[in-house]
Design a protein around this motif. Structure first.
Motif: not given
Length: 203
Positions: A139-147, A191-202, A74-81
């Motif tokens: 990966x999220x750190x490297x991509x600049x998505x997570x702090x 813990x990552x500073x990224x909102x995983x729900x942003x722009x996503x359906x419930x 399931x995780x391999x289907x995405x390139x972004x963290x």
């Protein structure tokens, strides 16, 4: 070759019978007769493939592999963290009290307190899930998505520990899958500073 394939098919059928019997009887009440009844064979025929402990151990081992592979796929289907983390959280939470695969894993867990072989399997499962989360966080750190607020492995281990606790709530019918996903996503946001729900359906 045909004989070997036939034996493998019968072993797979027996494994499915063990799983059904476990779901019905529970681990502590499980008897060889229960497996035989589910498989439609005699207890002697079941013993050809191993004793009760060996059959249950093998079934648990296969369940761990299936659970882990499904989540990793399931995780391999995405390139972004963020996509990977969202998929990892969603794929890891039980559908409800009748989620057979997750129930099977938790039915076996109490044996880990007394059986070193079972404990080793459970530890391997935990480490595999931690490694999956840790890789996504790095990966999220490297991509600049997570702090990240703490080292990746510490956060990964905390997420897995939270999941395990919440899974019991879902299997007991005390919390819904949606509630647990929301809670885990909230921890991920904190813990990552990224909102995983942003722009996503419930979910």
């Amino acid at each position: 070759m045909a004989a070997k394939k036939g034996q493998q098919a019968r072993r797979a059928e027996l494994g499915a019978a063990v799983q059904r019997a476990l779901m019905t009887r529970g681990l502590e009440g499980l008897r060889l007769r229960d497996i035989a009844d589910e498989a439609g064979v005699t207890p002697a025929a079941v013993l050809y493939y191993g004793d009760l402990d060996a059959l249950v151990h093998e079934t648990y081992q296969r369940a761990i592999e299936r659970y882990s592979e499904q989540r990793e796929t399931a995780t391999e289907a995405f390139a972004d963290a963020p996509g990977k983390l969202r998929a990892c959280i969603e794929r890891g939470v039980a559908d409800g009290p009748d989620d057979a695969l997750t129930r099977l894993l938790f039915e076996y867990w109490p044996r880990c307190l007394r059986d070193p072989r079972a404990a080793a399997l459970d530890s391997a499962l935990t480490e595999r899930q931690i490694a999956l989360y840790q890789g996504i966080l790095v990966l999220g750190q490297a991509q600049g998505s997570f702090t990240l607020t703490d080292p990746p492995r510490l956060l990964a281990a905390s997420i897995v520990a939270m999941e395990d606790g919440y899974q019991m709530e879902v299997l007991a019918g005390r919390r819904s899958r949606t509630e647990v996903i929301t809670a885990l996503q909230a921890y991920a946001r904190a813990t990552t500073g990224h909102d995983l729900t942003a722009g996503q359906a419930a979910s």
